[in-house]
Design a protein around this motif. Sequence first.
Motif, PDB file in Angstrom:
ATOM      1  N   HIS A 133     -11.715   3.770  14.605  1.00  0.00           N
ATOM      2  CA  HIS A 133     -11.672   2.837  16.076  1.00  0.00           C
ATOM      3  C   HIS A 133     -12.180   1.450  15.796  1.00  0.00           C
ATOM      4  N   ARG A 134     -11.538   0.543  16.665  1.00  0.00           N
ATOM      5  CA  ARG A 134     -11.980  -0.997  16.770  1.00  0.00           C
ATOM      6  C   ARG A 134     -11.998  -1.519  15.522  1.00  0.00           C
ATOM      7  N   ALA A 135     -10.969  -1.360  14.631  1.00  0.00           N
ATOM      8  CA  ALA A 135     -11.089  -1.938  13.420  1.00  0.00           C
ATOM      9  C   ALA A 135      -9.396  -1.848  12.788  1.00  0.00           C
ATOM     10  N   VAL A 136      -9.125  -2.740  12.013  1.00  0.00           N
ATOM     11  CA  VAL A 136      -7.592  -2.786  11.496  1.00  0.00           C
ATOM     12  C   VAL A 136      -7.603  -1.612  10.344  1.00  0.00           C
ATOM     13  N   GLY A 137      -6.493  -1.063  10.315  1.00  0.00           N
ATOM     14  CA  GLY A 137      -5.990  -0.123   9.274  1.00  0.00           C
ATOM     15  C   GLY A 137      -5.157  -0.843   8.257  1.00  0.00           C
ATOM     16  N   LEU A 138      -4.792   0.146   7.416  1.00  0.00           N
ATOM     17  CA  LEU A 138      -4.072  -0.347   6.303  1.00  0.00           C
ATOM     18  C   LEU A 138      -2.397  -0.790   6.556  1.00  0.00           C
ATOM     19  N   THR A 139      -2.369  -1.838   7.681  1.00  0.00           N
ATOM     20  CA  THR A 139      -1.033  -2.263   8.090  1.00  0.00           C
ATOM     21  C   THR A 139      -0.357  -3.306   7.051  1.00  0.00           C
ATOM     22  N   ALA A 140       0.858  -3.408   7.405  1.00  0.00           N
ATOM     23  CA  ALA A 140       1.671  -4.540   6.544  1.00  0.00           C
ATOM     24  C   ALA A 140       1.059  -5.887   6.186  1.00  0.00           C
ATOM     25  N   ALA A 141       0.423  -6.262   7.411  1.00  0.00           N
ATOM     26  CA  ALA A 141      -0.335  -7.674   7.090  1.00  0.00           C
ATOM     27  C   ALA A 141      -1.520  -7.574   5.866  1.00  0.00           C
ATOM     28  N   VAL A 142      -2.222  -6.465   6.072  1.00  0.00           N
ATOM     29  CA  VAL A 142      -3.220  -6.013   5.276  1.00  0.00           C
ATOM     30  C   VAL A 142      -2.843  -5.765   3.908  1.00  0.00           C
ATOM     31  N   GLN A 143      -1.528  -5.180   3.514  1.00  0.00           N
ATOM     32  CA  GLN A 143      -1.237  -4.963   2.539  1.00  0.00           C
ATOM     33  C   GLN A 143      -0.603  -6.163   1.630  1.00  0.00           C
ATOM     34  N   LYS A 144       0.037  -7.167   2.677  1.00  0.00           N
ATOM     35  CA  LYS A 144       0.327  -8.429   1.998  1.00  0.00           C
ATOM     36  C   LYS A 144      -0.798  -9.323   1.467  1.00  0.00           C
ATOM     37  N   ALA A 145      -1.881  -9.234   2.533  1.00  0.00           N
ATOM     38  CA  ALA A 145      -3.101 -10.216   2.076  1.00  0.00           C
ATOM     39  C   ALA A 145      -3.862  -9.699   0.870  1.00  0.00           C
ATOM     40  N   SER A 146      -3.587  -8.259   0.566  1.00  0.00           N
ATOM     41  CA  SER A 146      -4.456  -7.701  -0.479  1.00  0.00           C
ATOM     42  C   SER A 146      -3.434  -8.082  -1.845  1.00  0.00           C
ATOM     43  N   ALA A 147      -2.329  -8.706  -1.812  1.00  0.00           N
ATOM     44  CA  ALA A 147      -1.391  -8.932  -3.008  1.00  0.00           C
ATOM     45  C   ALA A 147      -1.242  -7.509  -3.667  1.00  0.00           C
ATOM     46  N   GLY A 148      -0.942  -6.583  -2.868  1.00  0.00           N
ATOM     47  CA  GLY A 148      -0.662  -5.291  -3.587  1.00  0.00           C
ATOM     48  C   GLY A 148      -1.888  -4.475  -3.910  1.00  0.00           C
ATOM     49  N   ALA A 149      -3.015  -4.808  -3.910  1.00  0.00           N
ATOM     50  CA  ALA A 149      -4.338  -4.103  -4.146  1.00  0.00           C
ATOM     51  C   ALA A 149      -4.402  -2.943  -3.278  1.00  0.00           C
ATOM     52  N   THR A 150      -3.869  -2.700  -2.382  1.00  0.00           N
ATOM     53  CA  THR A 150      -3.970  -1.476  -1.371  1.00  0.00           C
ATOM     54  C   THR A 150      -3.419  -0.377  -2.128  1.00  0.00           C
ATOM     55  N   GLU A 151      -2.618  -0.562  -2.950  1.00  0.00           N
ATOM     56  CA  GLU A 151      -2.024   0.515  -3.583  1.00  0.00           C
ATOM     57  C   GLU A 151      -2.760   1.199  -4.798  1.00  0.00           C
ATOM     58  N   TYR A 152      -4.076   0.495  -5.094  1.00  0.00           N
ATOM     59  CA  TYR A 152      -4.668   1.285  -5.909  1.00  0.00           C
ATOM     60  C   TYR A 152      -6.074   1.472  -5.533  1.00  0.00           C
ATOM     61  N   MET A 153      -6.344   0.771  -4.321  1.00  0.00           N
ATOM     62  CA  MET A 153      -7.811   1.221  -4.002  1.00  0.00           C
ATOM     63  C   MET A 153      -7.868   2.222  -3.071  1.00  0.00           C
TER      64      MET A 153
END
Length: 277
Positions: free
Chosen positions: A163-183
């Motif tokens: 709650h009260r925090a961002v999750g793994l949204t499209a904007a997060v995934q783009k900002a991570s340069a794809g790192a969300t796929e492995y972390m």
Amino acid sequence: MKLEEQKTTGKPEKNEEEKASKTRTRRTKKDVDEQENIIYGRNSIMEALKSGRCIDKILVQKGDNEGSIIKIINDAKKKGIVVQEVDKSKLDTLTNFDNHQGVFAYVAAHKYYTIEEMLNDAKSRNEDPFFLILEGIQDPHNLGAIIRSALNAGVHGVIIPKHRAVGLTAAVQKASAGATEYMKVCKVTNISQTIETLKSAGIWVACADMDGEIIYKENLRGPIGIVIGNEGSGVSRTVKSKCDFVVSIPMFGRIQSLNASVAAAIVCYEVVRQRRY
């Protein structure tokens, strides 16, 4: 008289239409910000394809068939994923005019991991656990940048609140340069309770805050969890009281603060330095 009535009745209708249009725009932006079953941007989609993420369909901008877009199309077709050409305006609408780089995908919702799975990951690598605990990061670009730095620093898992925090949204995934796929990312209900769980597993927990000991003087070797606070208010008093010790980054300028993602990267790489060099 009739003309006056038409004017007075016509104007409110126009205002109502404008209000409705603005509401639709706000809803679209909110939907884009919160959705976790879409991704866009070339790096995000290329890494999703590499990692084997379940992708339902990829949309590419008409006429944009050069460079990495060709690779995305070819890799998608090899995996039997539907690729459809659409107008740029369609992608603009789907991403609320964010920089989609001519490609967009519908994907399965991102998997979240448990603390146990992250601990097992560290054990399988024969490494001391190394976690980042984020208290209320709300900017998707900050979260994406933190995940990218964490992945490259060898962090075994990132813990975020439900709650009260961002999750793994499209904007997060783009900002991570794809790192969300492995972390590995874990969503928890209560950060304070999670810290207690980590401590009971033998992990020391440090809080990054201005009034702590200079980070270069503290021992960050061994099993460690680092708490990074909210962009505006930092780490809450309750969470801070649960930590074993507090560390700070030295400041020499007139603005005595750092962006949350920059602070997280500095702390992560101090752990790397102490562990490996």
